[in-house]
Design a protein around this motif. Structure first.
Motif, mmCIF file in Angstrom:
data_model
loop_
_atom_site.group_PDB
_atom_site.id
_atom_site.type_symbol
_atom_site.label_atom_id
_atom_site.label_comp_id
_atom_site.label_asym_id
_atom_site.label_seq_id
_atom_site.Cartn_x
_atom_site.Cartn_y
_atom_site.Cartn_z
ATOM 1 N N GLU A 179 0.834 -1.186 0.152
ATOM 2 C CA GLU A 179 0.019 0.014 0.054
ATOM 3 C C GLU A 179 0.900 1.342 0.016
ATOM 4 O O GLU A 179 1.918 1.348 0.683
ATOM 5 C CB GLU A 179 -0.858 0.170 1.484
ATOM 6 N N GLY A 180 0.425 2.282 -0.920
ATOM 7 C CA GLY A 180 1.140 3.480 -0.675
ATOM 8 C C GLY A 180 2.359 3.670 -1.386
ATOM 9 O O GLY A 180 3.239 4.771 -1.365
ATOM 10 N N ALA A 181 2.680 2.651 -2.312
ATOM 11 C CA ALA A 181 3.819 2.846 -3.270
ATOM 12 C C ALA A 181 3.629 3.725 -4.284
ATOM 13 O O ALA A 181 2.780 4.064 -4.867
ATOM 14 C CB ALA A 181 4.093 1.394 -3.815
ATOM 15 N N GLY A 182 4.577 4.637 -4.725
ATOM 16 C CA GLY A 182 4.604 5.523 -5.457
ATOM 17 C C GLY A 182 4.964 5.147 -6.945
ATOM 18 O O GLY A 182 6.090 4.619 -7.147
ATOM 19 N N VAL A 183 3.928 5.243 -7.803
ATOM 20 C CA VAL A 183 4.341 4.606 -9.290
ATOM 21 C C VAL A 183 4.099 5.943 -10.252
ATOM 22 O O VAL A 183 3.332 6.683 -10.223
ATOM 23 C CB VAL A 183 3.159 3.837 -9.845
ATOM 24 N N THR A 184 5.256 6.015 -11.080
ATOM 25 C CA THR A 184 5.315 6.990 -11.964
ATOM 26 C C THR A 184 5.414 6.505 -13.379
ATOM 27 O O THR A 184 6.191 5.531 -13.603
ATOM 28 C CB THR A 184 6.410 8.044 -11.718
ATOM 29 N N CYS A 185 4.716 6.894 -14.367
ATOM 30 C CA CYS A 185 5.024 6.534 -15.623
ATOM 31 C C CYS A 185 5.343 7.845 -16.453
ATOM 32 O O CYS A 185 4.528 8.975 -16.264
ATOM 33 C CB CYS A 185 3.641 5.992 -16.286
ATOM 34 N N SER A 186 6.092 7.931 -17.562
ATOM 35 C CA SER A 186 6.438 9.144 -18.197
ATOM 36 C C SER A 186 6.816 8.621 -19.912
ATOM 37 O O SER A 186 7.283 7.616 -19.858
ATOM 38 C CB SER A 186 7.639 9.908 -17.563
ATOM 39 N N GLY A 187 6.656 9.433 -20.699
ATOM 40 C CA GLY A 187 6.886 9.089 -22.043
ATOM 41 C C GLY A 187 6.868 10.574 -22.931
ATOM 42 O O GLY A 187 6.738 11.675 -22.298
ATOM 43 N N SER A 188 6.696 10.594 -24.281
ATOM 44 C CA SER A 188 6.729 11.665 -24.901
ATOM 45 C C SER A 188 5.659 12.719 -24.959
ATOM 46 O O SER A 188 5.593 13.830 -25.166
ATOM 47 C CB SER A 188 7.080 11.445 -26.629
ATOM 48 N N ALA A 189 4.745 12.126 -24.496
ATOM 49 C CA ALA A 189 3.221 12.676 -24.264
ATOM 50 C C ALA A 189 3.074 13.387 -22.798
ATOM 51 O O ALA A 189 1.771 13.636 -22.790
ATOM 52 C CB ALA A 189 2.069 11.945 -24.858
ATOM 53 N N GLY A 190 3.768 12.949 -22.093
ATOM 54 C CA GLY A 190 3.636 13.647 -20.747
ATOM 55 C C GLY A 190 3.936 12.440 -19.607
ATOM 56 O O GLY A 190 4.448 11.430 -19.986
ATOM 57 N N ALA A 191 3.689 12.825 -18.445
ATOM 58 C CA ALA A 191 3.947 11.885 -17.055
ATOM 59 C C ALA A 191 2.802 11.962 -16.181
ATOM 60 O O ALA A 191 2.126 12.868 -16.269
ATOM 61 C CB ALA A 191 5.136 12.332 -16.628
ATOM 62 N N ASN A 192 2.793 11.173 -15.530
ATOM 63 C CA ASN A 192 1.680 10.921 -14.328
ATOM 64 C C ASN A 192 2.201 10.138 -13.091
ATOM 65 O O ASN A 192 3.398 9.520 -13.203
ATOM 66 C CB ASN A 192 0.466 10.345 -14.855
ATOM 67 N N PHE A 193 1.604 10.446 -12.091
ATOM 68 C CA PHE A 193 1.971 9.818 -10.856
ATOM 69 C C PHE A 193 0.881 9.384 -9.903
ATOM 70 O O PHE A 193 -0.175 10.086 -9.922
ATOM 71 C CB PHE A 193 2.890 10.474 -9.889
ATOM 72 N N VAL A 194 0.734 8.081 -9.509
ATOM 73 C CA VAL A 194 -0.396 7.627 -8.469
ATOM 74 C C VAL A 194 0.454 6.864 -7.320
ATOM 75 O O VAL A 194 1.662 6.428 -7.322
ATOM 76 C CB VAL A 194 -1.187 7.023 -9.108
ATOM 77 N N ARG A 195 -0.518 6.594 -6.414
ATOM 78 C CA ARG A 195 0.132 5.793 -5.200
ATOM 79 C C ARG A 195 -0.941 4.410 -5.240
ATOM 80 O O ARG A 195 -1.915 4.669 -5.477
ATOM 81 C CB ARG A 195 0.059 6.348 -3.824
ATOM 82 N N SER A 196 -0.107 3.472 -4.967
ATOM 83 C CA SER A 196 -1.005 2.128 -5.062
ATOM 84 C C SER A 196 -1.907 2.050 -3.732
ATOM 85 O O SER A 196 -1.774 2.693 -2.503
ATOM 86 C CB SER A 196 -0.037 0.965 -4.747
ATOM 87 N N GLY A 197 -3.044 1.478 -3.775
ATOM 88 C CA GLY A 197 -4.291 1.417 -2.878
ATOM 89 C C GLY A 197 -3.788 0.397 -1.831
ATOM 90 O O GLY A 197 -2.699 -0.378 -1.838
#
Length: 266
Positions: free
Chosen positions: A229-247
């Motif tokens: 729970e609460g792990a930070g996950v980030t994804c990034s690429g040429s069209a942008g990036a995003n970040f969430v935390r696991s449930g």
């Protein structure tokens, strides 16, 4: 000097009118015991301006950087001030003396000016189905005429604001071309639009996600087969990036603009 003191001042627009509900913060720079010269650790302070724009910050003696910000406007320039023991009440402050650039501040104290434009841009941030997104943030930047969301030249003005509980926003700006971008957790960049202010304020400038622009990234973060729970996950690429935390079960889900993306833990 070990006692606490106060800083009094006001937040105003360019015409001198007080701005209500602005957030004023004091960030500690340095502090020393007046008797021993020993360096002391300081905590900053924060306050919100009242209906007439006035505010009071309570802090310990020392040197601070003061800044004011308000919804839909650029923040004021930082001011460095020093809070010292109260010696004279000529400033109307009986708890402390406040100095800026070596001069004692007298009534009305420190004046922080915000660039509140005479016109506004307002609308809502919505998801693909037209539902309001209450966790969004809108950034506005003035650009040269002819610019687009992807190709533009900044021309100076800017304004930022979180949306309210209904997903609505209002930005203050001057006449010209503005690039508006909405961001939200779970999406990253929601939408972008270029608008032009002439003489009147703009309403109905909704920023809405388009289903065809987004894909979904989902998965589970585990350790030895157990969800984290609460792990930070980030994804990034040429069209942008995003970040969430696991449930609570380690799963996560985010939207990304369609492109090849690299994901990892942070």
């Amino acid at each position: 000097v070990e006692g606490n003191g106060s800083r009094h001042g006001s937040v105003r627009d360019g015409s001198g009118t007080g701005i209500a509900n602005a957030f004023v913060t004091a960030r500690a720079v340095s502090a020393f015991n007046a008797t021993t010269g020993e360096k002391r650790d300081l905590q900053g302070s924060a306050a919100q301006s009242t209906a007439d724009g006035t505010f009071t910050l309570n802090t310990s003696p020392g040197t601070y950087l003061i800044v004011a910000c308000a919804r839909g406007m650029p923040c004021a320039s930082e001011f460095e001030v020093s809070l010292r023991a109260n010696v004279s009440n000529v400033d109307g402050n009986t708890t402390a003396d406040v100095y800026q650039a070596g001069a004692l501040l007298t009534s009305p104290g420190l004046i922080l000016k915000l660039a509140k434009g005479s016109t506004t841009m307002s609308g809502s941030v919505k998801d693909e189905d037209g539902n309001m997104i209450a966790s969004a943030y809108v950034h506005g930047e003035q650009i040269q005429s002819g610019g687009t969301c992807t190709s533009f030249t900044p021309s100076g003005g800017r304004a930022d604001s979180p949306v309210d509980a209904t997903g609505a926003y209002t930005l203050y700006g001057s006449a010209g071309t503005w690039r508006l971008v909405a961001f939200s957790p779970g999406y990253g960049q929601v939408a972008c639009a270029v608008v032009t202010i002439t003489a009147a304020s703009l309403t109905g400038q909704d920023l809405q996600a388009t289903a065809s622009n987004f894909g979904t990234v989902s998965g589970t973060v585990t350790r030895a087969g157990t969800g984290i729970e609460g792990a930070g996950v980030t994804c990034s690429g040429s069209a942008g990036a995003n970040f969430v935390r696991s449930g609570s079960d380690g799963t996560f889900r985010m939207k990304m603009r369609e492109a090849v993306a690299d994901c990892g833990l942070v």
